[in-house]
Motif scaffolding. Sequence first.
Motif, mmCIF file in Angstrom:
data_model
loop_
_atom_site.group_PDB
_atom_site.id
_atom_site.type_symbol
_atom_site.label_atom_id
_atom_site.label_comp_id
_atom_site.label_asym_id
_atom_site.label_seq_id
_atom_site.Cartn_x
_atom_site.Cartn_y
_atom_site.Cartn_z
ATOM 1 N N ALA A 291 0.978 -1.097 -0.147
ATOM 2 C CA ALA A 291 0.081 0.200 0.182
ATOM 3 C C ALA A 291 0.646 0.948 0.013
ATOM 4 O O ALA A 291 2.181 1.174 0.588
ATOM 5 N N VAL A 292 0.919 2.398 -0.713
ATOM 6 C CA VAL A 292 1.335 3.462 -0.933
ATOM 7 C C VAL A 292 0.207 4.456 -1.004
ATOM 8 O O VAL A 292 -0.987 4.608 -1.310
ATOM 9 N N GLU A 293 1.225 5.567 -0.236
ATOM 10 C CA GLU A 293 0.026 7.279 -1.045
ATOM 11 C C GLU A 293 1.094 7.852 -1.784
ATOM 12 O O GLU A 293 2.353 8.281 -2.112
ATOM 13 N N ASP A 294 -0.159 8.467 -3.105
ATOM 14 C CA ASP A 294 0.861 9.457 -3.642
ATOM 15 C C ASP A 294 1.440 10.768 -3.709
ATOM 16 O O ASP A 294 0.719 10.863 -1.673
ATOM 17 N N PRO A 295 2.208 11.779 -3.548
ATOM 18 C CA PRO A 295 1.956 12.847 -3.583
ATOM 19 C C PRO A 295 0.974 13.446 -2.711
ATOM 20 O O PRO A 295 1.485 14.919 -1.868
ATOM 21 N N GLU A 296 -0.177 14.048 -2.322
ATOM 22 C CA GLU A 296 -1.593 14.003 -2.568
ATOM 23 C C GLU A 296 -1.594 13.263 -0.877
ATOM 24 O O GLU A 296 -2.977 13.499 -0.871
#
Length: 127
Positions: free
Chosen positions: A110-115
């Motif tokens: 799982a990841v998050e984008d820059p926002e």
Amino acid sequence: MDHTIMHFEIPANDVEKLKRFYEGVFGWTITQAPGPIEYWIIQTVPVDANGMLLRPGVNGGMYKRQVPDSKPINYFSVESISDFLARIEKMGGKVTMPKTEVPEVGWVAAVEDPEGNQFALLQPLRV
């Protein structure tokens, strides 16, 4: 490989209520998966005996919400989670769950984008 959405997950406070909602609205088939973890398989399109889609579409899953602010999450197919995690971090994203094996499925992370938008990666056993 196309890096497209290949799975989605919906968290639910009341799984039975949400199950009835999506079955009633869209006609999806939602069944509890076997195993020790409470997880429901959402079938939006039919699959063959091996679980492969019979026509274009995306199937998913539902689980009991564990964290109050859990949101639906989309899984994108990738050839190598390790390579994509490195790319994501290089481009300003953040890893929120490292590469984890899912038996008989492949690997997820799982990841998050820059926002701060969450999404996940899925490296299937069969590419």
